[in-house]
Design a protein around this motif. Structure first.
Motif, PDB file in Angstrom:
ATOM      1  N   ASN A 107       2.866  -2.124 -15.626  1.00 22.01           N
ATOM      2  CA  ASN A 107       2.360  -0.816 -16.055  1.00 22.01           C
ATOM      3  C   ASN A 107       1.515  -0.143 -14.986  1.00 22.01           C
ATOM      4  O   ASN A 107       0.652   0.682 -15.301  1.00 22.01           O
ATOM      5  CB  ASN A 107       1.532  -0.967 -17.341  1.00 22.01           C
ATOM      6  N   HIS A 108       1.724  -0.491 -13.723  1.00 24.25           N
ATOM      7  CA  HIS A 108       0.900   0.154 -12.696  1.00 24.25           C
ATOM      8  C   HIS A 108       1.678   0.403 -11.404  1.00 24.25           C
ATOM      9  O   HIS A 108       2.690  -0.251 -11.121  1.00 24.25           O
ATOM     10  CB  HIS A 108      -0.364  -0.668 -12.417  1.00 24.25           C
ATOM     11  N   LEU A 109       1.164   1.362 -10.661  1.00 29.37           N
ATOM     12  CA  LEU A 109       1.675   1.702  -9.333  1.00 29.37           C
ATOM     13  C   LEU A 109       0.612   1.318  -8.314  1.00 29.37           C
ATOM     14  O   LEU A 109      -0.531   1.783  -8.392  1.00 29.37           O
ATOM     15  CB  LEU A 109       1.959   3.200  -9.234  1.00 29.37           C
ATOM     16  N   SER A 110       0.985   0.465  -7.361  1.00 28.36           N
ATOM     17  CA  SER A 110       0.065   0.141  -6.274  1.00 28.36           C
ATOM     18  C   SER A 110       0.443   0.943  -5.040  1.00 28.36           C
ATOM     19  O   SER A 110       1.628   1.175  -4.763  1.00 28.36           O
ATOM     20  CB  SER A 110       0.070  -1.356  -5.954  1.00 28.36           C
ATOM     21  N   ILE A 111      -0.591   1.386  -4.322  1.00 26.12           N
ATOM     22  CA  ILE A 111      -0.408   2.179  -3.105  1.00 26.12           C
ATOM     23  C   ILE A 111      -1.196   1.475  -2.005  1.00 26.12           C
ATOM     24  O   ILE A 111      -2.433   1.420  -2.048  1.00 26.12           O
ATOM     25  CB  ILE A 111      -0.892   3.619  -3.297  1.00 26.12           C
ATOM     26  N   ALA A 112      -0.478   0.899  -1.056  1.00 24.53           N
ATOM     27  CA  ALA A 112      -1.105   0.113   0.006  1.00 24.53           C
ATOM     28  C   ALA A 112      -1.042   0.870   1.326  1.00 24.53           C
ATOM     29  O   ALA A 112      -0.058   1.559   1.623  1.00 24.53           O
ATOM     30  CB  ALA A 112      -0.418  -1.244   0.145  1.00 24.53           C
ATOM     31  N   TYR A 113      -2.111   0.723   2.112  1.00 17.63           N
ATOM     32  CA  TYR A 113      -2.193   1.321   3.443  1.00 17.63           C
ATOM     33  C   TYR A 113      -2.230   0.210   4.490  1.00 17.63           C
ATOM     34  O   TYR A 113      -2.966  -0.770   4.332  1.00 17.63           O
ATOM     35  CB  TYR A 113      -3.482   2.144   3.599  1.00 17.63           C
ATOM     36  N   LYS A 114      -1.462   0.391   5.551  1.00 19.73           N
ATOM     37  CA  LYS A 114      -1.552  -0.486   6.723  1.00 19.73           C
ATOM     38  C   LYS A 114      -1.742   0.403   7.948  1.00 19.73           C
ATOM     39  O   LYS A 114      -0.895   1.251   8.239  1.00 19.73           O
ATOM     40  CB  LYS A 114      -0.287  -1.329   6.888  1.00 19.73           C
TER      41      LYS A 114
END
Length: 283
Positions: free
Chosen positions: A119-126
C-alpha cells in the motif's frame, strides 16, 4: 512521455521530464497527487537538486568563480532517461553535462527509483559524485497531495509529540524569526492562515512521519526517516498540501556564498554515493 507502474490496488505515473510523479491512485480511481493546475501551482512532485530552496542572490562561489543557480536547482527542469523498469518499479537517471557545469561545476549522476509495494510508493534518491573533487549538494522532495474537500476538513498528524517552531521566510531566504505552532494530541487542523507567510520550515523534527487526515480519518502517511528537515506548504485557496522531506534548505541573508559553508549542505567525496528514501503510504 510517462511511465506507469502498478502493484495490487495502486498505480503510479511518472513523467520523464523531471522524473516527476504526476499520479498515485487506487483501482477505485482515488487520486492522491495534485493535478498541477497552473492557476495555483503547475507542478505535481518536483525533485529539488542540487539545492533546496533559494540561494542568496541566486548565486554561489566555487574556486573564486561566481555561479548562478535558480531556486530548487535544475533537476526538475531536465529530461530524465528511463534506465530500468519492471511492472512495479522504474529507475530514472540524469548526469552532469556541459549545460549543468555552467551553473554547478560538479560531475554527478542522479538516480530516482520509484517502487510500488503493498500500500505504499517508495521514492529513492541516489547521488554519485563522479568527479575528482568533493561535491556539496542538497536534495529534497516536493510532493503535492490533492485535498478535494474543504481545506478545513483536513489535519496533519505528527508521529511524535512535538514542540513546533518553524522558521519564517524573508524574500525566499530563511530569516532568524520563528513562530510556534499549537499542537494538540500531535495534530494540527489545516487552515490557509497557517501559510500566510509562505511555507512552514522545520530544520529539525522528532517525527519521521506525517499523516494527513480527512474528516478525522487518516488517508495517507509520508515516511521520511533519515531526512533531517521538512517543509509544509500550500498556496492560498489551493486544494493541495505539500509535505517536503529535505536535506538542506534556503540560504539566510548572512550566507557567505560558498556552498561548502552553507547550513544544511551535504558533502560527498569523490566516487562516493549518497542514498536516501521516503515513502507515501495509502491508508
Amino acid at each position: 512521455m510517462t511511465t506507469t507502474i502498478k502493484h495490487g490496488n495502486l498505480s503510479a505515473e511518472i513523467k520523464h521530464f523531471g522524473a516527476e510523479l504526476i499520479s498515485l491512485k487506487t483501482n477505485q480511481n482515488r487520486e492522491y497527487i495534485w493535478e498541477g493546475n497552473p492557476e495555483f501551482w503547475g507542478k505535481h512532485s518536483p525533485i529539488l537538486f542540487p539545492i533546496v530552496g533559494t540561494l542568496k542572490d541566486n548565486s554561489f562561489y566555487h574556486n573564486e568563480i561566481e555561479y548562478h543557480l535558480s531556486r530548487h536547482g535544475f533537476a526538475r527542469e531536465m529530461l530524465f532517461e528511463l534506465i530500468h523498469a519492471t511492472e512495479n518499479s522504474a529507475t530514472f537517471s540524469i548526469q552532469s553535462s556541459e549545460e549543468t557545469l555552467k551553473v554547478y561545476p560538479f560531475i554527478f549522476e542522479l538516480h530516482l527509483i520509484y517502487t510500488l509495494e503493498e500500500n505504499h510508493l517508495s521514492i529513492a534518491y541516489k547521488v554519485t559524485n563522479k568527479g575528482k573533487d568533493t561535491m556539496p549538494f542538497s536534495i529534497g522532495a516536493h510532493p503535492a497531495f490533492a485535498l478535494p474537500n474543504q481545506f478545513e476538513n483536513y489535519a496533519i498528524v505528527f508521529e511524535k509529540e512535538e514542540s513546533l517552531d518553524y522558521y519564517l521566510l524573508d524574500n525566499d531566504l530563511i530569516s532568524h524569526k520563528t513562530k510556534k505552532l499549537d499542537v494538540t494530541n500531535k495534530k494540527i487542523p489545516l487552515t490557509y492562515e497557517l501559510f500566510e507567510n509562505d511555507a512552514l520550515i522545520f530544520k529539525t523534527l522528532q517525527s519521521k512521519s506525517l499523516t494527513i487526515s480527512e474528516n478525522g480519518n487518516p488517508i495517507l502517511t509520508v515516511h521520511f526517516e533519515g531526512f533531517p528537515s521538512l517543509g509544509i506548504w500550500t498556496k492560498m485557496n489551493a486544494p493541495f498540501l505539500c509535505i517536503e522531506p529535505w536535506f538542506g534548505y534556503s540560504d539566510t541573508n548572512e550566507n557567505s556564498g560558498y556552498l561548502f559553508e552553507k547550513e544544511g549542505i551535504q558533502i560527498l567525496e569523490s566516487n562516493e554515493t549518497f542514498h536516501s528514501e521516503f515513502s507515501i503510504e495509502i491508508l
